[in-house]
Scaffold this active site. Structure first.
Site, PDB file in Angstrom:
ATOM      1  N   ASP A 194      16.449 -45.220-114.802  1.00 47.59           N
ATOM      2  CA  ASP A 194      17.433 -44.306-115.394  1.00 47.59           C
ATOM      3  C   ASP A 194      17.130 -43.969-116.861  1.00 47.59           C
ATOM      4  O   ASP A 194      16.440 -44.702-117.556  1.00 47.59           O
ATOM      5  CB  ASP A 194      18.829 -44.950-115.361  1.00 47.59           C
ATOM      6  N   HIS A 210      15.704 -49.311-116.474  1.00 49.26           N
ATOM      7  CA  HIS A 210      15.809 -48.196-117.421  1.00 49.26           C
ATOM      8  C   HIS A 210      14.480 -47.974-118.148  1.00 49.26           C
ATOM      9  O   HIS A 210      13.987 -48.905-118.796  1.00 49.26           O
ATOM     10  CB  HIS A 210      16.892 -48.478-118.464  1.00 49.26           C
TER      11      HIS A 210
HETATM   12 ZN    ZN Z   1      22.274 -43.935-117.613  1.00 56.68          ZN
END
Ligand code: ZN
Length: 271
Positions: free
Chosen positions: A85, A231
Site C-alpha cells: 500500500d 507498505h
Molecule cells: Zn494506506
C-alpha cells in the site's frame, strides 16, 4: 480512455436492512408512543454505534463484501497474495520490484492516485513488470471514512481514471485508507464495480521499524489464501534508516517459498 464496466447491483447487507427497519420503527414509535422517546432514541444511538464499530473494523463484512482471504479454490491451490500500500514511492518501490523479480513473484500494489500522478513512470513500471496496480483512493484522506456516497464516488472514480490513464488498466479492487469506512462505501464500490479488500494479516510496518517483529506478525500462521499487507509508501524506518519493508520482504519471500505457497495477484484470482 477506458470504458466503465457494468455496474454490480447494490444489495443492502442484513445489518443495513435491520438498521433501516429500526429507523422506520423508531419513527412509528415516536408517533404512537411519544412518552417512550428515551428508549426509541437509545435504540437509534445503539444502532449507530454498531454501524460505526463495523466501519472502524477493517476486516468486518457486515457493511458489505470484503475480501480478507482469497477465495477457497485459490487457497486450496496454495495461493496467497502479497499486497503493498501507499506507493508508488521512488525511494522504495524500485528495490521492492527487484526483490520480487529475484523470487519470480507477482504482487498487488494499492497505489494512491496523487502519488501515481507524481511518479507515472514508476507506476507504469509496476505493471510492465507483471504486477497489478489497484485503487487506494486519490488522496488517502485521513477523513476518508466520513465521506458520503457522492464523496466516495468522486474520490474513487478520480483514482480509477488516474490509474487507468497511467497504466492503461482499470483497477478492479479497492482498499480503504487505514481500512476505515462507513455504510455508504459499499454502494459506491458497486457503482464503480470495485471489490473491497482488507487483509488476513498485517505487520504494522508504517509504525514498527523492527523487521523481526514485523516479519513475525506477517508469518504467524502463514497459509494458502492469506492476503498479506505491507507498505512501500509511508514505511517505518529501521534503526539503520531503511524502509522496513526492504528488510522484511526477503524474509517473507523465503518463508513463502519454503512453505511451497505461490504468491499471485488479486486480479489473477478472478480472471
Ligand atoms: Zn494506506
Amino acid at each position: 480512455m477506458t470504458t466503465l464496466p457494468d455496474h454490480r447491483r447494490w444489495r443492502p447487507p442484513p445489518l443495513i436492512k435491520a438498521s433501516a427497519l429500526l429507523h422506520v420503527g423508531a419513527v412509528a414509535a415516536t408517533i404512537l408512543r411519544p412518552e417512550a422517546w428515551p428508549w426509541t432514541a437509545g435504540a437509534v444511538v445503539a444502532d449507530h454505534a454498531i454501524l460505526t464499530i463495523a466501519g472502524l473494523w477493517p476486516q468486518c463484512s457486515l457493511l458489505g463484501p470484503n475480501w480478507k482471504r482469497l477465495p477457497p479454490k485459490a487457497a486450496a491451490r496454495g495461493e496467497l497474495a502479497i499486497t503493498l500500500d501507499d506507493g508508488p514511492e521512488p525511494a522504495v518501490t524500485p528495490t521492492v520490484l527487484d526483490l520480487l523479480d529475484r523470487h519470480r513473484v507477482k504482487a498487488t500494489f494499492f497505489c494512491i492516485g496523487e502519488r501515481a500522478m507524481r511518479h507515472p513512470d514508476l507506476c507504469r513500471e509496476i505493471v510492465d513488470r507483471g504486477h497489478a496496480v489497484e485503487n487506494h483512493s486519490l488522496r488517502h484522506r485521513h477523513d476518508f471514512a466520513l465521506l458520503g456516497l457522492r464523496g466516495f464516488v468522486r474520490e474513487l472514480e478520480a483514482a480509477q481514471e488516474t490509474l487507468a490513464a497511467i497504466t492503461g488498466i482499470r483497477p478492479l479492487f479497492f482498499r480503504a485508507p487505514a481500512g476505515l469506512r462507513n455504510p455508504l462505501l459499499d454502494p459506491a464500490l458497486c457503482r464503480l464495480d470495485l471489490r473491497l479488500v482488507s487483509w488476513t494479516r498485517r505487520g504494522f510496518d508504517t509504525r514498527d521499524g523492527d523487521p523481526g517483529s514485523v516479519s513475525a506478525k506477517l508469518l504467524h500462521g502463514l497459509n494458502g489464501g492469506d492476503i498479506l499487507l505491507l507498505h512501500d509508501g509511508n514505511a517505518a524506518r529501521t534503526t539503520g534508516g531503511d524502509a522496513v519493508i526492504l528488510d522484511v520482504l526477503p524474509r517473507l519471500l523465503d518463508a513463502i517459498a519454503a512453505a511451497k505457497l505461490r504468491p499471485v495477484t488479486l486480479r489473477s484470482v478472478i480472471a
